[in-house]
Write a protein that holds these residues in place. Structure first.
Motif, PDB file in Angstrom:
ATOM      1  N   GLU A  57       0.823  -1.207   0.000  1.00  0.00           N
ATOM      2  CA  GLU A  57       0.000   0.000   0.000  1.00  0.00           C
ATOM      3  C   GLU A  57       0.862   1.264   0.000  1.00  0.00           C
ATOM      4  OE1 GLU A  57      -4.138   1.329   2.151  1.00  0.00           O
ATOM      5  OE2 GLU A  57      -2.675   0.294   3.387  1.00  0.00           O
TER       6      GLU A  57
ATOM      7  N   GLU B  53     -12.906   9.287  -0.686  1.00  0.00           N
ATOM      8  CA  GLU B  53     -13.724   9.134   0.536  1.00  0.00           C
ATOM      9  C   GLU B  53     -13.585  10.356   1.430  1.00  0.00           C
ATOM     10  OE1 GLU B  53     -13.481   4.313   0.969  1.00  0.00           O
ATOM     11  OE2 GLU B  53     -12.441   5.526   2.463  1.00  0.00           O
TER      12      GLU B  53
ATOM     13  N   SER C  78      -1.871   8.639  -3.233  1.00  0.00           N
ATOM     14  CA  SER C  78      -2.111   7.645  -2.191  1.00  0.00           C
ATOM     15  C   SER C  78      -3.214   6.643  -2.498  1.00  0.00           C
ATOM     16  CB  SER C  78      -2.511   8.359  -0.901  1.00  0.00           C
ATOM     17  OG  SER C  78      -1.668   9.450  -0.672  1.00  0.00           O
ATOM     18  N   ASP C  79      -3.026   5.420  -1.997  1.00  0.00           N
ATOM     19  CA  ASP C  79      -4.157   4.498  -1.905  1.00  0.00           C
ATOM     20  C   ASP C  79      -5.078   4.975  -0.790  1.00  0.00           C
ATOM     21  OD1 ASP C  79      -3.263   2.628  -3.867  1.00  0.00           O
ATOM     22  OD2 ASP C  79      -1.743   1.976  -2.433  1.00  0.00           O
ATOM     23  N   ARG C  80      -4.453   5.295   0.350  1.00  0.00           N
ATOM     24  CA  ARG C  80      -5.224   5.850   1.467  1.00  0.00           C
ATOM     25  C   ARG C  80      -4.437   6.998   2.098  1.00  0.00           C
ATOM     26  NH1 ARG C  80      -6.754   1.908   5.900  1.00  0.00           N
ATOM     27  NH2 ARG C  80      -4.643   1.170   5.506  1.00  0.00           N
TER      28      ARG C  80
ATOM     29  N   ILE D   7       0.520   4.823   1.486  1.00  0.00           N
ATOM     30  CA  ILE D   7      -0.331   5.559   2.426  1.00  0.00           C
ATOM     31  C   ILE D   7       0.345   6.877   2.788  1.00  0.00           C
ATOM     32  CG2 ILE D   7       0.550   4.524   4.578  1.00  0.00           C
ATOM     33  CD1 ILE D   7      -2.524   4.170   5.287  1.00  0.00           C
TER      34      ILE D   7
ATOM     35  N   GLN E 206      -9.148  10.919  10.451  1.00  0.00           N
ATOM     36  CA  GLN E 206      -9.814  10.017   9.508  1.00  0.00           C
ATOM     37  C   GLN E 206      -8.772   9.307   8.660  1.00  0.00           C
ATOM     38  OE1 GLN E 206     -12.769  11.901   7.015  1.00  0.00           O
ATOM     39  NE2 GLN E 206     -13.601   9.962   6.284  1.00  0.00           N
ATOM     40  N   VAL E 207      -9.093   8.080   8.275  1.00  0.00           N
ATOM     41  CA  VAL E 207      -8.274   7.323   7.334  1.00  0.00           C
ATOM     42  C   VAL E 207      -9.193   6.915   6.195  1.00  0.00           C
ATOM     43  CG1 VAL E 207      -6.792   5.302   7.002  1.00  0.00           C
ATOM     44  CG2 VAL E 207      -6.955   6.361   9.259  1.00  0.00           C
ATOM     45  N   GLY E 208      -8.790   7.160   4.972  1.00  0.00           N
ATOM     46  CA  GLY E 208      -9.643   6.755   3.861  1.00  0.00           C
ATOM     47  C   GLY E 208      -8.978   7.016   2.536  1.00  0.00           C
ATOM     48  N   SER E 209      -9.637   6.559   1.465  1.00  0.00           N
ATOM     49  CA  SER E 209      -9.121   6.837   0.133  1.00  0.00           C
ATOM     50  C   SER E 209      -9.298   8.338  -0.119  1.00  0.00           C
ATOM     51  CB  SER E 209      -9.894   6.033  -0.913  1.00  0.00           C
ATOM     52  OG  SER E 209     -11.190   6.579  -1.059  1.00  0.00           O
TER      53      SER E 209
END
Ligand SMILES: Nc1ncnc2c1ncn2[C@@H]1O[C@H](COP(=O)(O)OP(=O)(O)O)[C@@H](O)[C@H]1O
Ligand SMILES: [Mg+2]
Length: 363
Positions: free
Chosen positions: A30, A220, A201-203, A32, A214-217
């Motif tokens: 990933e 999102e 980023s992927d996330r 990130i 917050q963690v997200g794509s």
């Protein structure tokens, strides 16, 4: 192959805690990003993962093995810094091969490895040069090359592009992302530049004062920010925020923002609150000339300033007693000041709970 698990992670310097119990898992391969304002703890977190800072509490695991007490050099991670940190008296080739030399890898093998990576990064013509004879972008590539040569399990980047000019930054972010995809190496990328984070980023992890918001794509975070902090942090120009007055009546509950009135769908539980926070992104406004009989859901807007940026036009002015920013694709040519109306589709009108800024949804 490396996945990371961070659990209950804390860091204090003396009596001051700067990371407050952080949980995060990162998948193998990933990419990130960690973003947040200066001083929010991005570098501290990255350095703890690298083993350059002690862990005050909690654990960091790689492939389910706790690495808290593993020496940095045994973590199989490579870090790329903002200031490149190249050895000035060593050539490009020597800089890139340095970590292999430390491990007593054979000369011929180092040469092959460095040659391969130099080829990947278009550095072959510069292998015999000293860092001072390179441009900023080339030095950054050497720093990348030095990390890649080791074929580590994890790349750690701390604002690696911050010293480059805007055009080169865009070019390098594409290159870094392409390389990372090709190598498939788990990567943690610290930046304060949201465009970098959004595009690479992927996330994304949004940090605020040592806590995760917050963690997200990327999309999102943009479409469904968890709270006001994220909503106003992501997006440029920033989301417009209004205090809407709650009007309860026979025809249901409505939200009033200046001249506009929106029906509040019954699924929203706002309790007895007298006001609710509403967020609308600049690009989600539609601009119109005020009609004779203004529609109920239109916001009076006094346009003060037009800023052409080329691709977009930014409009600044006042609505509902505050400054509002609007971004449109067309090249509008109103004479300023002008009296206009703004409207937005319900799915672009975000509601946030008054007391803690938690996002409730869109209308
Ligand atoms: N060695 C240190 N001693 C004391 N405080 C530190 C030290 N390093 C960082 N800090 C503090 O920890 C917080 C997080 O810093 P840092 O991780 O560098 O933030 P960022 O990289 O997000 O800008 C800041 O308040 C900073 O002042
Ligand atoms: Mg930093």
């Amino acid at each position: 192959m490396a996945n990371l698990a961070i659990s209950g992670l804390r860091k204090n310097y003396g009596t001051v805690e700067v990371i407050h119990g952080l949980d995060l898992t990162i998948e193998d391969g990933e990419f990130i990003s960690l973003i947040g304002e200066s001083g929010c703890g991005k570098s501290t977190l990255l350095r703890m993962i690298a083993g350059l800072e002690d862990i005050s509490a909690g654990t960091i695991s790689v492939n389910d093995r706790v690495i808290n007490d593993v020496e940095p050099k045994n973590r199989d991670m490579a870090m790329v810094f903002q200031n490149y940190a190249l050895y000035p008296h060593l050539t490009v080739a020597e800089n890139m091969g340095f970590s292999l030399k430390l491990r007593n890898v054979e000369k011929a093998q180092i040469k092959t490895a460095v040659g391969e990576v130099a080829e990947m990064l278009n550095l072959t013509p510069y292998l015999d040069r000293l860092p001072r004879a390179l441009s900023g972008g080339q030095r950054q590539r050497v720093a990348m090359g030095r990390a890649i040569v080791r074929r580590p399990q994890v790349f750690l980047f701390d604002e690696p592009l911050s010293n480059l000019d805007a055009k080169l930054r865009v070019q390098m972010r594409v290159e870094i992302r392409a390389l990372q995809r090709r190598l498939g190496t788990t990567s943690i990328y610290v930046t304060h530049d949201q465009m970098e984070a959004m595009t690479m980023s992927d996330r994304i992890v949004i940090l605020n004062k040592g806590r995760i918001e917050q963690v997200g794509s990327p999309l999102e975070l943009y479409d469904r920010p968890a709270n006001l902090f994220v909503a106003t942090f992501i997006g440029s120009p920033a989301m417009n925020i209004f205090q809407a007055i709650v009007e309860r009546g026979e025809g249901g509950t409505h939200l009033r923002i200046g001249s506009a009135r929106f029906r509040l769908p019954p699924q929203f539980d706002i309790g007895k609150d007298a006001t609710v926070t509403v967020g609308i992104r600049p690009e989600h406004f539609e601009v119109s000339e005020p009609a004779g009989a203004a529609g109920e859901d239109k916001l009076d807007f006094r346009l003060e300033l037009i800023e052409p940026t080329g691709a977009e036009t930014h409009l600044y002015g006042a609505a509902a007693g505050q400054m509002v920013t609007v971004a449109v694709r067309d090249r509008l040519s109103f004479r300023t000041p002008a009296q206009l109306s703004l409207s937005a589709r319900p799915e672009h009108i975000h509601l946030f709970r008054e007391k803690d800024g938690t996002r409730l949804g869109t209308l």
